[in-house]
Motif scaffolding. Sequence first.
Motif, short mmCIF file in Angstrom:
data_model
loop_
_atom_site.label_atom_id
_atom_site.label_comp_id
_atom_site.label_asym_id
_atom_site.label_seq_id
_atom_site.Cartn_x
_atom_site.Cartn_y
_atom_site.Cartn_z
N HIS A 2 0.84 -1.20 0.00
CA HIS A 2 0.00 0.00 0.00
C HIS A 2 0.88 1.26 0.00
O HIS A 2 1.72 1.45 0.87
N SER A 4 0.76 5.26 0.25
CA SER A 4 -0.19 6.30 0.66
C SER A 4 -0.32 7.34 -0.44
O SER A 4 0.61 7.56 -1.22
N PRO A 5 -1.50 7.98 -0.55
CA PRO A 5 -1.71 8.96 -1.62
C PRO A 5 -0.67 10.08 -1.60
O PRO A 5 -0.27 10.57 -2.66
N ALA A 6 -0.20 10.45 -0.40
CA ALA A 6 0.82 11.51 -0.33
C ALA A 6 2.08 11.07 -1.05
O ALA A 6 2.67 11.81 -1.85
N TRP A 179 14.14 13.01 6.71
CA TRP A 179 13.40 12.75 7.96
C TRP A 179 12.60 13.99 8.34
O TRP A 179 11.43 13.91 8.69
N LYS A 182 9.65 14.37 5.82
CA LYS A 182 8.60 13.37 5.79
C LYS A 182 8.05 13.02 7.16
O LYS A 182 6.88 12.69 7.30
N ARG A 183 8.90 13.07 8.18
CA ARG A 183 8.48 12.51 9.44
C ARG A 183 8.33 13.53 10.57
O ARG A 183 7.63 13.28 11.53
N SER A 184 9.01 14.66 10.48
CA SER A 184 9.00 15.55 11.65
C SER A 184 7.79 16.47 11.62
O SER A 184 7.25 16.78 10.55
N VAL A 185 7.38 16.90 12.80
CA VAL A 185 6.28 17.86 12.89
C VAL A 185 6.69 19.18 12.23
O VAL A 185 5.88 19.82 11.56
N LYS A 188 5.96 19.25 8.63
CA LYS A 188 4.53 19.46 8.36
C LYS A 188 4.17 20.92 8.54
O LYS A 188 3.35 21.47 7.81
N VAL A 191 5.00 22.99 5.54
CA VAL A 191 4.03 22.81 4.47
C VAL A 191 2.72 23.55 4.80
O VAL A 191 2.14 24.22 3.96
N GLY A 262 3.92 25.17 0.05
CA GLY A 262 3.07 24.04 0.37
C GLY A 262 3.61 22.70 -0.11
O GLY A 262 2.96 21.69 0.07
N TYR A 263 4.76 22.69 -0.77
CA TYR A 263 5.35 21.43 -1.20
C TYR A 263 6.76 21.31 -0.64
O TYR A 263 7.53 22.26 -0.70
N GLY A 318 -8.02 18.93 -10.79
CA GLY A 318 -8.32 17.72 -10.03
C GLY A 318 -9.01 18.01 -8.71
O GLY A 318 -9.78 17.21 -8.22
N ALA A 319 -8.76 19.20 -8.15
CA ALA A 319 -9.27 19.47 -6.80
C ALA A 319 -10.76 19.77 -6.79
O ALA A 319 -11.38 19.95 -7.81
N GLN B 116 9.58 16.46 16.52
CA GLN B 116 9.24 15.12 16.91
C GLN B 116 8.74 14.38 15.69
O GLN B 116 8.39 14.99 14.69
N ASP B 142 -5.28 8.18 5.19
CA ASP B 142 -4.12 8.77 4.51
C ASP B 142 -4.50 9.46 3.20
O ASP B 142 -3.65 9.90 2.44
N GLY B 146 -6.74 17.38 -0.49
CA GLY B 146 -6.90 18.02 -1.79
C GLY B 146 -7.65 17.17 -2.79
O GLY B 146 -8.19 17.68 -3.77
#
Lengths: 319, 507
Positions: A2, A4-6, A179, A182-185, A188, A191, A262-263, A318-319, B116, B142, B146
């Motif tokens: 699987h 993920s869409p992201a 890291w 992709k993984r840290s707050v 996010k 973005v 945003g990317y 698409g949105a 974190q 997930d 958008g």
Amino acid sequence: MHISPANKAELRALMVPGAGLVGLGVIFGYLAPNFLTTGNLLNIVTQMSILVLVAIGQSFVLSTRNFDLTLGVVVALASAVCAIAVNSWGSTAYLVAPFVGIVCGMLTGCLVGMLGIQPVVATLGVLIGLRGVAFLVTGSGQVVPLADRGFATWAAYSNVFGLPPATWFVCGLCVLALWIAKRSVLGKKFVMTGERREAAQLVGIRCEHVVWKSYILAGFFAGCAGLVLLLRAGTGLPSEGVGMEMQAIAAAVIGGTLLSGGYLRIFGTIFGVAFLQTLLTGLNLIGTSPFVAQIATGAVILAAGVLEGAVKNTSEVGA
Amino acid sequence: MKKINTKPLLKAESIAKRYGATNALIDANLKVHPGRVHVLLGENGAGKSTLLKTLVAAVKQTSGRITFEGEAFQAKNVQEAMACGVVPVYQHLSLFPNLSVHENLSAFALAEREMQNVRRCLIEVEQAKASLLSVGLSVPLDTLVGSLSIGERQLVEIARAVGQNCKLLILDEPTSALTSTETDKLFSIVRDLCAQGTAVLFVSHKMDEVAEIADDVSVLCDGRTVVDCVQYSDTNESELLEAMLNAPVTSFKRQLPVHSNEIVLRAEGLKVSRNSNVSTLHAKKGEIVGLAGLVGSGALSIAEALAGARQISDGRITINDVLLMPGDRAEATKKGVGYVPGDRQTHGLFPILPALTNASASLTKQLDRFGFLKKNLEIETFEPWMEKLKLLPFDFELPATQFSGGNQQKIIVARNVALPHLSVLVLLEPTRGVDVRARQFIHDTIVEAAQSGATVIIASTDLDEVLSLSHRTYVIKDHCVCAQLTEGATRQCFIDALFSQSERAVA
């Protein structure tokens, strides 16, 4: 498996520079017989290590819908200051380079993030100022040769598990960047701030701090690039890095980062740098004039810009 | 119908809010009870959004008191208001399209962390699924936001609010971008939330929605609460509509000039949006034609299309039997179509340029000599108009921002009536946010333009304006013409026209 869409979206964005890279490989492999040799490919990897760090730093800032024009000069300043420090304090002073980057990033980030000065104005001002600082500390822009090149030569040119230690260091930083992205707050938050600043503020994110941190991170990566430059050249080069910040933006755009924020696509950025470097090395190998190479680079950047518009349009449909 | 038997969760008393010289709110009251849907009705500019902003602490009221759960409401900003349990869901969505549903649901939690691992900061999968379930949404966690439809995004936003321990959910015109199926779904979720004790404040201007969802209703008109928390069962639609449209200024009946019978503007099979029905309309030389409709009816979109300021889905518009390219304002200007946009701030003015430059913006062709603007020619052209419109202060060199809203509007009107071959003049909300005197001058100028032979189209949500100025009025509903009123029609005629039409649609 699987996906993920992201991740799917990111993979899709990688297809363009990926296909471009394969295309370049085919073309140059046909034109220059010594292009597709292990030695040459490793050479490309090593040569792109400085730009890759700058481009990753730039990507963080771009993701918050800002940009940083100072990164090229930060590379130069970090290499020069670090060379001076190493000459007086010994090898531990190599750590000065990333530190210089962080300080520069704090300054620029403070101007843009906290004081709200437009990135063009703030980073252009700091760019010109820092170039002056770099020339001043080196005494009218002289190069600063390392007194003891032992460590630098080992780090940049010896072979440890197939690559020089400096290149391994760059790889490690790439993993760190991945890291964070992709993984840290924090990644996010970059973005979120870049994508919808008002919404980010509504959920309680302090956007000005986030922007500040993106500049610090960019400074850190540029400082590390300065360190790699110093190791490879054996000399602090206060006048290097002109236009590198622009190449970094170009690489990020080729890799699917949009200037509208945003990317945050570190893999894309790495691919973008690889594409640019392969193009330059390949053109060099088939004996093209460096000026033609410049024209080609420019054309690639323009193509990426056109592509950005197209990508944006399709994603909006698409949105 | 449930009876109100609880204390209000939120109570706003005599809220006033002044922005400079304008009173956005004069005397607004609101009582929202737990477990009930409270609908706040009002036309555009009635002060709904300002009232909402004071409730979520986005603006501070000039005077008045807000109590929440029996105590004075202390929140200083939106974050604090949300922490208290007052959660707004806006029309412009506040989600992050590039992030997954799970990350969006966890946005509040993420905001508090830093270096974190994201996965450890996301809310529990079970909790996330539960809150999605509570709004009847079943998408993988997930999924990128958008890639969801607007309706689904709104549900995610409500789910996020529910997960935030929301006591009062504020929905600001939530259905404006939804399909009817999505609207039905939203309503059933709103009812579920209410059954669990959440208070819902539902802001709307659509009467049919009110009938379906409201427990209690308040109506805001010109900054005052004219209907204060009445049970919906105790009132009816036409009563509410009259309260909503009640304007304090009664305009006098003016003598409209006689017009000729020559048809100038024709629109056939016009569709401004893909789903609307077709409209056919025409306007004669020297005639003033009104397009009247409630907010969101599409009257403004149709007017924009007639001015060539908007793409259309279908149909043809002709001016003097020449086809007008839809969406091409430059071409329309050449054909003599003047256009006063509905939002002068973003679509009309160049804020820091002087008044004169603003006025001459659409006829630089006529005013320049070898690429240089001739200032004396500019002044000659505009001085008479500005005098007629009584521009105040009478200084052409002042930047546009230094004028009041009414005078800014005069500048834009002058820009259009001065067009050399003005054949059609389209005005959208010509006097929105304009004081009574400026309104009078603008109306006089509109009539004068018609007298001198221009065809005038007025689209406005201000009924008095349209009805008193027009020879003929098209009633617009759901983006198409549903009835036609003649000169001298009253407000009641308009309301009747709207209702008879909706009954016909039901039958």
